[in-house]
Design a protein around this motif. Structure first.
Motif, mmCIF file in Angstrom:
data_model
loop_
_atom_site.group_PDB
_atom_site.id
_atom_site.type_symbol
_atom_site.label_atom_id
_atom_site.label_comp_id
_atom_site.label_asym_id
_atom_site.label_seq_id
_atom_site.Cartn_x
_atom_site.Cartn_y
_atom_site.Cartn_z
ATOM 1 N N LEU A 79 0.987 -1.025 0.071
ATOM 2 C CA LEU A 79 0.064 -0.103 -0.051
ATOM 3 C C LEU A 79 0.821 1.224 -0.033
ATOM 4 C CD1 LEU A 79 -2.739 -1.152 2.444
ATOM 5 C CD2 LEU A 79 -3.113 -0.819 -0.064
ATOM 6 N N ARG A 80 1.951 1.243 0.649
ATOM 7 C CA ARG A 80 2.902 2.455 0.526
ATOM 8 C C ARG A 80 4.000 2.140 -0.440
ATOM 9 N NH1 ARG A 80 7.117 2.245 4.366
ATOM 10 N NH2 ARG A 80 7.321 0.150 5.628
ATOM 11 N N LEU A 81 4.139 1.397 -1.119
ATOM 12 C CA LEU A 81 5.235 1.243 -2.187
ATOM 13 C C LEU A 81 5.420 2.427 -2.874
ATOM 14 C CD1 LEU A 81 7.196 -0.533 -3.590
ATOM 15 C CD2 LEU A 81 5.332 -1.532 -5.140
ATOM 16 N N GLU A 82 4.431 2.947 -3.386
ATOM 17 C CA GLU A 82 4.574 4.247 -4.569
ATOM 18 C C GLU A 82 4.954 5.437 -3.659
ATOM 19 O OE1 GLU A 82 4.919 6.137 -7.595
ATOM 20 O OE2 GLU A 82 3.960 4.354 -7.715
ATOM 21 N N ASP A 83 4.635 5.607 -2.641
ATOM 22 C CA ASP A 83 5.165 6.892 -1.793
ATOM 23 C C ASP A 83 6.498 6.716 -1.082
ATOM 24 O OD1 ASP A 83 2.955 8.271 -2.431
ATOM 25 O OD2 ASP A 83 1.884 7.822 -0.670
ATOM 26 N N ASP A 84 6.761 5.583 -0.679
ATOM 27 C CA ASP A 84 7.937 5.261 0.165
ATOM 28 C C ASP A 84 8.953 4.599 -0.468
ATOM 29 O OD1 ASP A 84 6.404 6.367 2.249
ATOM 30 O OD2 ASP A 84 6.248 4.604 3.547
ATOM 31 N N VAL A 85 8.795 4.214 -1.748
ATOM 32 C CA VAL A 85 9.876 3.457 -2.672
ATOM 33 C C VAL A 85 9.957 4.287 -3.980
ATOM 34 C CG1 VAL A 85 10.937 1.202 -3.309
ATOM 35 C CG2 VAL A 85 9.757 1.302 -1.089
ATOM 36 N N LEU A 86 9.014 3.736 -4.779
ATOM 37 C CA LEU A 86 9.020 4.144 -6.280
ATOM 38 C C LEU A 86 9.193 5.542 -6.513
ATOM 39 C CD1 LEU A 86 6.306 1.696 -7.762
ATOM 40 C CD2 LEU A 86 8.914 1.276 -7.137
ATOM 41 N N SER A 87 8.721 6.400 -5.669
ATOM 42 C CA SER A 87 8.939 7.773 -5.879
ATOM 43 C C SER A 87 10.061 8.375 -5.733
ATOM 44 C CB SER A 87 7.876 8.808 -5.029
ATOM 45 O OG SER A 87 8.154 8.504 -3.521
ATOM 46 N N LYS A 88 10.959 7.761 -5.022
ATOM 47 C CA LYS A 88 12.438 8.201 -4.432
ATOM 48 C C LYS A 88 13.277 7.476 -5.479
ATOM 49 C CE LYS A 88 11.676 8.479 0.504
ATOM 50 N NZ LYS A 88 10.260 8.577 0.411
ATOM 51 N N LYS A 89 13.002 6.730 -6.512
ATOM 52 C CA LYS A 89 13.784 6.171 -7.668
ATOM 53 C C LYS A 89 14.963 5.493 -7.266
ATOM 54 C CE LYS A 89 11.161 8.468 -10.438
ATOM 55 N NZ LYS A 89 10.157 7.819 -11.391
ATOM 56 N N PRO A 90 14.751 4.470 -6.010
ATOM 57 C CA PRO A 90 16.252 3.505 -5.834
ATOM 58 C C PRO A 90 16.673 2.865 -6.908
ATOM 59 C CG PRO A 90 13.898 2.575 -5.153
ATOM 60 C CD PRO A 90 13.550 3.899 -5.739
ATOM 61 N N ASP A 91 17.900 2.562 -6.337
ATOM 62 C CA ASP A 91 18.508 1.626 -7.526
ATOM 63 C C ASP A 91 18.462 0.106 -6.802
ATOM 64 O OD1 ASP A 91 20.017 3.602 -9.129
ATOM 65 O OD2 ASP A 91 20.876 4.207 -7.472
ATOM 66 N N VAL A 92 18.565 -0.061 -5.512
ATOM 67 C CA VAL A 92 18.462 -1.192 -4.861
ATOM 68 C C VAL A 92 17.629 -1.015 -3.833
ATOM 69 C CG1 VAL A 92 19.882 -3.086 -3.749
ATOM 70 C CG2 VAL A 92 21.071 -1.246 -5.144
ATOM 71 N N VAL A 93 16.652 -2.304 -3.540
ATOM 72 C CA VAL A 93 15.520 -2.041 -2.422
ATOM 73 C C VAL A 93 15.804 -3.616 -1.656
ATOM 74 C CG1 VAL A 93 13.327 -2.343 -1.864
ATOM 75 C CG2 VAL A 93 13.983 -0.626 -3.246
ATOM 76 N N PHE A 94 16.005 -3.721 -0.462
ATOM 77 C CA PHE A 94 15.667 -4.704 0.361
ATOM 78 C C PHE A 94 14.548 -4.964 0.910
ATOM 79 C CE2 PHE A 94 20.504 -4.005 0.718
ATOM 80 C CZ PHE A 94 21.128 -5.419 0.796
#
Length: 224
Positions: A79-94
């Motif tokens: 539910l918070r993937l877009e705001d807390d991860v994708l919007s920040k344009k990460p290279d790597v996610v654990f």
């Protein structure tokens, strides 16, 4: 001559831009629950990863971001993937989630059934891979540190860890098997078979030693 001059102009503009792109640090997001929320604290595992990178002279190469919220389960992350991860344009996610999905089954009756856990988890991976993010999935660690498989939730944790291993293989993403790493450590370092006090303070949340151990495993997976 004009063609040559134009080529030189493009060359002089492009080279600095390429250099800037290469110098941009790798943005790493740690996505999880209260263990990750505490990870940004003074002795938290994310802080310790940063300290280890600094000690090796690599801290400028990475930007570390904690995205943990206490009590979260896999569908909370979705539910918070877009705001807390994708919007920040990460290279790597654990992705490090699963403790509450198991624990809350017995504590409050609000855990996550295995089939739903897999569906939400794979939906997370699909959305991240669509943005060319390097995904590292983590098996859940412990709810109790007894090393003889006698902790109440060991059966479920082993099952959900098996699901993560299968998800890793099926989706071609990297696996950090924390369940195995913690188990191996406790087998060697918990001779009195204590329920807590080795890597955790309360059977789940990490001591400073636990944060250090987790940071070492995270760093190994990140820079390999």
């Amino acid at each position: 001559m004009r063609v040559v001059l134009r080529f030189l102009q493009i060359f002089l503009i492009t080279i600095p831009m390429l250099a800037m792109r290469q110098d941009k640090p790798v943005r790493v997001i740690f996505f999880g629950d209260s263990i990750t929320q505490a990870g940004v604290g003074p002795t938290g595992y994310i802080t310790k990863v940063g300290e280890m990178l600094k000690a090796s002279g690599k801290d400028s190469q990475y930007e570390l971001i904690g995205a943990g919220i206490g009590g979260n389960k896999v569908y909370d992350l979705y539910l918070r993937l877009e705001d807390d991860v994708l919007s920040k344009k990460p290279d790597v996610v654990f992705i490090y989630v699963g403790i509450n999905d198991v624990w809350h089954k017995s504590s409050s009756g609000t855990g996550t059934d295995a089939d739903k856990y897999v569906k939400f988890y794979e939906a997370l991976i699909k959305k991240m891979k669509a943005q060319n993010i390097r995904v590292i999935v983590c098996t859940p660690t412990v709810i109790g540190e007894r090393n003889d498989n006698s902790n109440a939730q060991d059966g479920d944790l082993n099952q959900y860890s098996k699901l993560i291993r299968e998800i890793s293989s099926r989706n071609n993403v990297e696996l950090l098997d924390l369940r195995k790493a913690f188990g191996d450590y406790l087998a060697k370092n918990n001779p009195e078979n204590k329920e807590k006090g080795i890597l955790t303070s309360d059977r789940v949340h990490l001591t400073e030693a636990g944060n250090k151990f987790l940071a070492e495993k995270m760093l190994e997976a990140l820079v390999k």
